[in-house]
Design a protein around this motif. Structure first.
Motif, PDB file in Angstrom:
ATOM      1  N   UNK A 196     -11.348   2.062  44.605  1.00 16.79           N
ATOM      2  CA  UNK A 196     -11.095   2.185  43.060  1.00 16.79           C
ATOM      3  C   UNK A 196     -12.809   1.617  42.545  1.00 16.79           C
ATOM      4  N   UNK A 197     -13.469   2.889  42.118  1.00 10.77           N
ATOM      5  CA  UNK A 197     -13.413   4.240  41.515  1.00 10.77           C
ATOM      6  C   UNK A 197     -13.821   5.023  42.586  1.00 10.77           C
ATOM      7  N   UNK A 198     -13.919   5.124  43.416  1.00 10.30           N
ATOM      8  CA  UNK A 198     -14.001   6.329  44.982  1.00 10.30           C
ATOM      9  C   UNK A 198     -13.607   7.235  44.488  1.00 10.30           C
ATOM     10  N   UNK A 199     -13.893   7.906  44.341  1.00  9.60           N
ATOM     11  CA  UNK A 199     -13.299   9.926  45.058  1.00  9.60           C
ATOM     12  C   UNK A 199     -11.864   9.373  46.015  1.00  9.60           C
ATOM     13  N   UNK A 200     -12.175   8.880  47.075  1.00  8.79           N
ATOM     14  CA  UNK A 200     -10.793   8.540  47.965  1.00  8.79           C
ATOM     15  C   UNK A 200      -9.658   7.806  46.982  1.00  8.79           C
ATOM     16  N   UNK A 201     -10.239   6.801  46.225  1.00 10.86           N
ATOM     17  CA  UNK A 201      -9.430   6.060  45.771  1.00 10.86           C
ATOM     18  C   UNK A 201      -7.914   7.277  44.279  1.00 10.86           C
ATOM     19  N   UNK A 202      -9.357   8.112  44.226  1.00 11.76           N
ATOM     20  CA  UNK A 202      -8.269   8.198  42.922  1.00 11.76           C
ATOM     21  C   UNK A 202      -7.871   9.741  43.578  1.00 11.76           C
ATOM     22  N   UNK A 203      -8.857  10.530  44.899  1.00 10.24           N
ATOM     23  CA  UNK A 203      -7.006  11.908  45.122  1.00 10.24           C
ATOM     24  C   UNK A 203      -5.972  10.797  46.052  1.00 10.24           C
ATOM     25  N   UNK A 204      -5.859   9.734  45.971  1.00  9.41           N
ATOM     26  CA  UNK A 204      -4.937   9.119  47.438  1.00  9.41           C
ATOM     27  C   UNK A 204      -3.925   9.136  46.024  1.00  9.41           C
ATOM     28  N   UNK A 205      -4.172   7.957  44.731  1.00  9.26           N
ATOM     29  CA  UNK A 205      -3.927   7.173  43.845  1.00  9.26           C
ATOM     30  C   UNK A 205      -2.700   8.810  42.996  1.00  9.26           C
ATOM     31  N   UNK A 206      -4.027   9.449  42.910  1.00 11.28           N
ATOM     32  CA  UNK A 206      -3.111  10.737  41.739  1.00 11.28           C
ATOM     33  C   UNK A 206      -2.187  11.367  42.746  1.00 11.28           C
ATOM     34  N   UNK A 207      -2.435  11.698  43.715  1.00 15.20           N
ATOM     35  CA  UNK A 207      -1.569  12.350  44.116  1.00 15.20           C
ATOM     36  C   UNK A 207       0.473  11.720  44.696  1.00 15.20           C
ATOM     37  N   UNK A 208      -0.073   9.885  44.507  1.00  6.42           N
ATOM     38  CA  UNK A 208       1.566   9.644  44.101  1.00  6.42           C
ATOM     39  C   UNK A 208       1.961   9.514  42.739  1.00  6.42           C
ATOM     40  N   UNK A 209       1.036   9.544  42.168  1.00  9.66           N
ATOM     41  CA  UNK A 209       1.215   9.234  40.390  1.00  9.66           C
ATOM     42  C   UNK A 209       2.223  10.790  40.306  1.00  9.66           C
ATOM     43  N   UNK A 210       1.646  11.850  40.286  1.00  8.59           N
ATOM     44  CA  UNK A 210       2.279  12.945  40.619  1.00  8.59           C
ATOM     45  C   UNK A 210       3.441  12.817  40.408  1.00  8.59           C
ATOM     46  N   UNK A 211       4.165  11.814  41.390  1.00 13.21           N
ATOM     47  CA  UNK A 211       5.097  12.313  41.903  1.00 13.21           C
ATOM     48  C   UNK A 211       6.132  10.666  40.754  1.00 13.21           C
TER      49      UNK A 211
END
Length: 300
Positions: A196-211
């Protein structure tokens, strides 16, 4: 007493390079001469233009206000010198550029070749890092420009979109995961990501958190190349740049995983400070656009 062009030129290069030593080297002057010019300029304005922070000279609010006008003056002086000598000087000088790791691996060699052919007097100082780090370094004037993924954005920065860089959920065949995956399934695996706060980290965490899910175990790794190797060796799963892992997908060392809900796209941008855009930045950006098109590196 009015400020001289020499004083303002000195101020500009200290601001751009971050130190008296580097400005002296660039202007081919002794450090005491550079220091004296700065002292005289601050005395005339009766305001400090820099403050020292972590061994760097950083602009004060007064310095920030002066910088755009000083940059315009330096650009005009370059044109005047060329006019009076009867020569059109080639675009040249040092560009401090930051590259995301994937851009560096895929595009750097060809980019440098194009740039050397069109502007042989341009020299590159290259920094490879995570996009968040590089964007911050441009804001702090430690870099002149950077090619980054999904920048946060800053009011001081021009953010130029270049295209979409494909990403792929990837895993080693040794893990025996199904090709069609869900956040619930991947949450049980070790997830390898930039910190965090890299774009890769944000993409991955957001993908999980949408569920509404948080992965159980995250392995943070600053290098995308090393993260790829960890995934290849079966230590976890990651969302990786497709151009970087394409050879591993083709030889079967990695397998791609698909989901009904794709992750947020990785968009590549060029960022630089508005007030410091110049011919060097223009030349580097043009060559980057050319190599991106030649390699079909991005989609629109």
């Amino acid at each position: 007493m009015r400020p001289t062009t020499g004083q303002l030129e000195t101020f500009f290069w200290i601001a751009r390079l971050g130190s008296v030593k580097e400005a002296a080297r660039h202007l081919n002057l002794a450090q005491p001469t550079i220091s004296l010019r700065l002292q005289e300029l601050e005395a005339q304005f009766q305001r400090a233009l820099f403050e020292r922070r972590r061994r760097r000279l950083v602009l004060t609010s007064a310095g920030e206000a002066l910088m755009p006008r000083a940059a315009a003056l330096v650009e005009e002086l370059t044109g005047i010198r060329a006019l009076m000598t009867g020569e059109m000087r080639a675009v040249g000088g040092i560009v401090r550029v930051g590259l995301s790791e994937t851009f560096a691996h895929i595009c750097l060699s060809g980019w440098m070749k194009l740039l050397s052919q069109s502007h042989p007097a341009v020299q590159l100082d290259i920094v490879v890092g995570t996009s968040a780090e590089l964007e911050h370094q441009v804001v702090e004037r430690r870099l002149d420009m950077a090619f980054v993924i999904n920048p946060v954005g800053d009011a001081k920065l021009a953010v130029i979109p270049l295209g979409i860089q494909a990403v792929t959920w990837a895993a080693s065949p040794e893990l025996e995961l199904p090709r069609n995956i869900t956040p619930q399934l991947l949450a049980l695996q070790t997830i390898i990501a930039n910190p965090h706060p890299s774009p890769m980290y944000r993409q991955i965490i957001d993908w999980f958190r949408e569920d509404g899910i948080e992965p159980e175990k995250i392995c943070r790794c600053t290098s995308v190349t090393l993260a790829t190797e960890l995934v290849r060796q079966g230590h976890g799963v990651s969302l990786l740049p497709t151009p970087l892992i394409q050879p591993h997908l083709l030889d079967g060392a990695l397998q791609s995983l698909t989901s009904h809900r794709p992750p947020t796209p990785s968009r590549l941008y060029c960022v630089y400070r508005f007030v410091e855009k110049n011919q060097l930045v223009d030349a580097a950006l043009l060559a980057a656009r050319q190599i991106i098109a030649q390699l079909n590196f991005l989609s629109s």
